[in-house]
Design an enzyme around this catalytic site. Structure first.
Site, PDB file in Angstrom:
ATOM      1  N   ASP A  11      50.388  21.719  35.747  1.00 42.89           N
ATOM      2  CA  ASP A  11      50.643  22.757  36.739  1.00 42.89           C
ATOM      3  C   ASP A  11      50.251  24.145  36.260  1.00 42.89           C
ATOM      4  O   ASP A  11      50.192  25.083  37.052  1.00 42.89           O
ATOM      5  CB  ASP A  11      52.151  22.817  37.031  1.00 42.89           C
ATOM      6  CG  ASP A  11      52.571  21.771  38.029  1.00 42.89           C
ATOM      7  OD1 ASP A  11      51.798  21.453  38.925  1.00 42.89           O
ATOM      8  OD2 ASP A  11      53.717  21.273  37.904  1.00 42.89           O
TER       9      ASP A  11
HETATM   10  C1  BGC Z   1      56.233  24.885  34.603  1.00 43.27           C
HETATM   11  C2  BGC Z   1      55.717  23.543  35.017  1.00 43.27           C
HETATM   12  C3  BGC Z   1      56.188  23.260  36.410  1.00 43.27           C
HETATM   13  C4  BGC Z   1      55.711  24.390  37.335  1.00 43.27           C
HETATM   14  C5  BGC Z   1      56.049  24.196  38.786  1.00 43.27           C
HETATM   15  C6  BGC Z   1      55.848  25.943  35.593  1.00 43.27           C
HETATM   16  O1  BGC Z   1      56.454  27.153  35.246  1.00 43.27           O
HETATM   17  O2  BGC Z   1      55.783  25.201  33.318  1.00 43.27           O
HETATM   18  O3  BGC Z   1      56.152  22.559  34.104  1.00 43.27           O
HETATM   19  O4  BGC Z   1      55.697  22.048  36.823  1.00 43.27           O
HETATM   20  O5  BGC Z   1      56.237  25.603  36.895  1.00 43.27           O
HETATM   21  O6  BGC Z   1      57.377  24.358  39.074  1.00 43.27           O
HETATM   22  C1  NOJ Z   2      56.421  19.490  35.513  1.00 46.16           C
HETATM   23  C2  NOJ Z   2      56.045  19.028  36.871  1.00 46.16           C
HETATM   24  O1  NOJ Z   2      57.180  18.495  37.512  1.00 46.16           O
HETATM   25  C3  NOJ Z   2      54.960  17.993  36.813  1.00 46.16           C
HETATM   26  O2  NOJ Z   2      54.557  17.651  38.103  1.00 46.16           O
HETATM   27  C4  NOJ Z   2      53.791  18.508  36.017  1.00 46.16           C
HETATM   28  O3  NOJ Z   2      52.815  17.498  35.958  1.00 46.16           O
HETATM   29  C5  NOJ Z   2      54.230  18.935  34.642  1.00 46.16           C
HETATM   30  N1  NOJ Z   2      55.266  19.916  34.765  1.00 46.16           N
HETATM   31  C6  NOJ Z   2      53.093  19.521  33.810  1.00 46.16           C
HETATM   32  O4  NOJ Z   2      52.750  20.790  34.232  1.00 46.16           O
END
Ligand code: BGC
Ligand code: NOJ
Length: 815
Positions: free
Chosen positions: A488
């Site tokens: 993400d």
């Molecule tokens: C986090 C991710 C998460 C994304 C969406 C980011 O700040 O590092 O792990 O999936 O936010 O909520």
């Molecule tokens: C947490 C999110 O829930 C997941 O969808 C994503 O793949 C990982 N973070 C990595 O960014």
């Protein structure tokens, strides 16, 4: 290192032996509609279906001190006026003994103080929208004890987000009723809601409170409520401000006497036309809720509901049970990892002690992957989940990134256009089909974005998922990344320089250049799965088409996605490589080194082994495999959130536990059982229990991340419970290392286990048949010979037994 507890494997409990754990160590209550989070000191909250829109009790995240707000009981010695909480919080009064047993769907907190032994069992009966607190009190003194018991919960005004923000309104709307000893919380019931909460007690009350500020007293917290201190409730009725529920009981206990008291906290709905009794009044109609309350205030019904809950879990966990030479493997596979997979099924990424229940609902990619870990336990519910997810898919084949469980409607509050999302749906359906063989799901008519008239068979949804990627290719022929892919935080189109701007919703580029190698690999994997499904259904033309598309993408990946010693990660919007030895930082990323081999890429030309060796040399650490190296030491506008994290944390080079199993699986695919299991153990929570002071999160579940080697706190976990690490670790150990793997046509047995294992045993319920599997090592390799009922079988896939046969004995010999 301090010890905070131990595993009680016989009872399938983790027993915490001191209340001041490094962080709250929590558990979950509920399995269908009514849910709660509960910490080892009774902190936490409850909600009905949706942690944001139907919050029952209030909880303050990020509070000081930590973890205030919960399911509290106060005991007061009415002779000495001393009071304490048997769960330690909120009073922090010293206890003579303390234990918290977190079990599957229940928690028991027990302690002794001033010669009064207390134990509270918290659980949600199956099929009910209420939680039970069963308090048992024993007088260990030699003289009679006169004890007051008070309860304390704080009601949330339903919408947790509004509740935490809109005080000018909310401090005026709180409403309650107290009737026949039951406290009802009914804010907004008068007008637009048909639901209320109730808080009941099996004993007659000597008093109650529903107004927080009276119960606590001015400028006081939950640690020292005035009502408890003075030993008498105020019998307050809340009008606005902060409605709470508090009962007050007087108990006289003879020496050695034990008393059971039951409290019920629940949620109830009435039909719109029957909300009031008498009709026309503003009084809650309690005709349908009263019998429910009466039923669970009777101890025998509580006992039988608890027994039913235990056997529900017996049933779920029976679907796979293993006995291996390794305790940590057994414990996680048989109990805790399976349990965590069910929690991710229920919660997706919505409510934990790190997810507020307000930010994220059911993630599309998240729930699709979680399915890998729960489909064998609850296949019918997995089917429903798949159909729910597919109904949020867009006509383009793309997807909303999440949906709210209460409405099941997709929303893009955490962004949209993550170009990997649709592929995970294909993988989820493939996993479902391999487990169940239920091809009827492919014909179910499912709408796009819930629009009536747009319904198409699920199979068409899967095709659109693939086409979504094919219609979005970049300059090298690799998939465009869109908002981001699985990672993400790899936001290659965001270019964000405004403080506070969300990396997942802002876009400052047209998205026509930045490409993802990961999505390329994922596409190949999904296309090969869909090809196999098509072939299995006799759709040969479709099968050939997807085999072809997969081969085409594979060729592009080998040409433009290979860096010489490992797979590249991406191309950014400036056309520059990401995850290449040419980069200054972020030269190698874990994700494509796992996903590409999983898709079959590089398995036959040595590239997979080369990539895995590069992982070992560059990314593997004693705490697990970090996500990338070198960590980004400053912010790169063209890379986005990934470089916003300090080195070693989160997506910037922590051990992101979700991705480690991809490497374990790839290692198993190339035949390296020792390496695969070694990586497995590095992040196995039970194996890390001994370093709880470093790890800090619960030792019985995976956390999303463990701080990496570049961090100032390497080895420290964060974001426990709601993570794809649960499902993927489960898949890696059970399907690849132990090698018990569902396929479309039957169960495959192909272990790639450590060389020093002499074998293992497993019981697997698969398509209604129980397989008793014994694996023996007769040589150092991974080649398998199978015998079923004493007769040898060709290949690695067990033929399905004739209808009516419920048990199959399997012997597998590895050479
Ligand atoms: C986090 C991710 C998460 C994304 C969406 C980011 O700040 O590092 O792990 O999936 O936010 O909520
Ligand atoms: C947490 C999110 O829930 C997941 O969808 C994503 O793949 C990982 N973070 C990595 O960014």
């Amino acid at each position: 290192m301090a010890s905070y507890g131990f595993f009680d494997d016989t009872h399938r409990e983790y027993v915490i032996t001191r209340p001041d754990t490094p962080l709250p160590w929590i558990n979950y209550l509920g399995s269908e509609a009514y849910f709660g989070l509960i910490s080892n000191t009774a902190g936490g909250y409850s909600f009905y279906r949706d942690a944001r829109l139907r919050r029952i009790t209030r909880y303050r995240y990020n509070n000081v001190p930590l973890d205030y707000g919960g399911r509290y009981i106060y005991l007061r010695d009415d002779d000495t006026t001393e009071f304490w909480s048997p769960t330690w919080q909120p009073t922090h009064h010293e206890l003579e003994s303390y234990t918290c047993r977190h079990g599957l769907g229940y928690t028991v907190i027990g302690s002794t103080c001033h010669g009064i032994k207390a134990g509270i069992l918290y659980f949600v009966p199956l099929g009910e929208s209420l939680e039970i607190w069963q308090l048992s009190l024993t007088n260990l003194r030699e003289s009679p004890a006169r004890v007051s018991a008070f309860t304390g919960v704080e009601f949330c005004l339903w919408d947790a987000q509004d509740d935490a923000a809109n005080f000018q309104r909310n401090l005026n709307i709180g409403e309650v009723e107290v009737d026949d000893g039951v406290i009802y919380h009914k804010t907004e019931y008068r007008e637009r809601r048909n639901h209320f909460a109730f808080f009941a007690c099996s004993e007659p009350l000597v008093g109650f409170d529903t107004q927080r500020d009276l119960f606590l007293g001015p400028y006081r917290g939950w640690d020292r409520p005035t009502a408890v201190e003075r030993g008498q409730s105020f019998n307050s009725i809340a009008h606005g401000w902060a409605p709470i529920g508090s009962h007050h009981l007087w108990l006289e206990l003879e020496p050695g006497e034990t008393r059971q008291i039951i409290f019920l906290l629940g949620y109830h709905e009435n039909p719109d036309e029957e909300k009031f009794d008498p009709a026309g009044s503003l009084t809650i109609n309690k005709r349908t809720v009263r019998p429910i309350i009466a039923r669970y205030l009777r101890p025998e019904n509580v006992e039988s509901a608890f027994a039913a809950l235990r056997s529900y879990w017996d049933g779920l966990l029976k679907s796979l049970h293993v006995e291996t030479p390794d305790l940590h493997t057994d414990r996680m596979v048989n109990i805790w990892n399976a349990y965590q997979c069910m929690i991710t099924f229920n919660m997706s990424r919505s409510a934990s002690y790190f997810e507020s229940g307000m930010g994220r609902g059911m993630g599309f990619r998240d729930s699709a992957q979680d399915l890998l870990g729960f489909v064998h336990m609850v296949p019918a519910r997995a089917r429903e989940r798949i159909l729910d997810l597919a109904a949020t898919q867009l006509d383009s084949g793309g997807a909303y990134h999440q949906y709210q469980p209460l409405t099941k409607r997709g929303n893009d509050q955490v962004g949209s256009g993550f170009n990997d999302d649709p592929q995970w749906l294909v993988l989820a359906v493939a996993a479902y089909l391999k487990e169940t063989g239920d091809e009827t799901i492919l014909d179910v008519s499912v709408p796009y974005d819930h629009r009536s008239g747009s319904e198409q068979p699920l199979y068409e949804h899967l095709q659109r998922s693939l086409h979504y990627t094919l219609e979005r290719l970049g300059p090298h022929g690799l998939p465009l990344i869109g908002r981001a892919d699985w990672n993400d935080c790899l936001n290659l189109n965001t270019f964000s320089s405004a403080p506070g701007e969300s990396f997942q919703t802002a876009t400052h580029r047209d998205g026509k250049v930045a490409e993802s190698v990961l999505i390329g690999g994922l596409f190949v994997l999904a296309a090969r799965e869909l090809a196999a499904i098509a072939r299995w259904r006799g759709l040969e033309a479709d099968a050939l088409r997807y085999v072809d598309e997969a081969a085409r993408m594979e060729a592009v990946l080998l040409r433009h996605g290979w860096d010489g010693n490992w797979f590249l990660r991406a191309y950014d919007d400036l056309g520059q490589k990401v995850g290449s030895h040419e980069c200054v930082e972020g030269q190698i990323f874990i994700e494509p080194q796992g996903i590409c081999p999983l898709a079959g890429i590089g398995l036959h030309d040595g590239r997979a082994e080369k990539a895995l060796a590069a992982v070992k040399d560059n990314l593997a650490t004693p705490n697990g495999i970090v996500l990338l190296q070198p960590a980004y030491s400053h912010y790169y506008l063209q890379l986005g959130e990934i470089s916003s994290y300090p080195p070693g944390y989160k997506e910037n080079a922590s051990v992101f536990c979700h991705t480690n199993p991809w490497i374990m699986i790839a290692e198993a695919m190339v035949g390296h059982g020792d390496q695969a299991h070694d990586y497995y153990i590095r992040i196995n929570p039970s194996a890390r229990e001994a370093i709880s002071d470093v790890h800090r999160c619960e030792p019985y579940v995976y956390a999303q991340m463990i701080a990496g080697r570049d961090a100032s706190t390497p080895g420290e976990a964060k974001n426990s419970w709601l993570t794809g690490a649960a499902a993927w670790n489960y898949a890696a150990i059970t399907q690849w290392i132990l090698g018990i793997r569902p396929t479309l046509t039957g169960l495959e047995i192909a272990p790639v286990m450590p060389t020093n294992w002499s074998g293992f045993k497993a019981q697997r319920v698969y398509r209604g048949v129980t397989y008793h599997i014994s694996v023996e090592r007769a040589g150092p390799g991974n080649s398998v010979s199978l015998m079923v009922g004493g007769r040898s079988v060709a290949g690695q896939v067990l033929p399905l037994p004739p209808a009516g046969q419920a048990e199959v004995e399997v012997r597998a010999v590895l050479r």
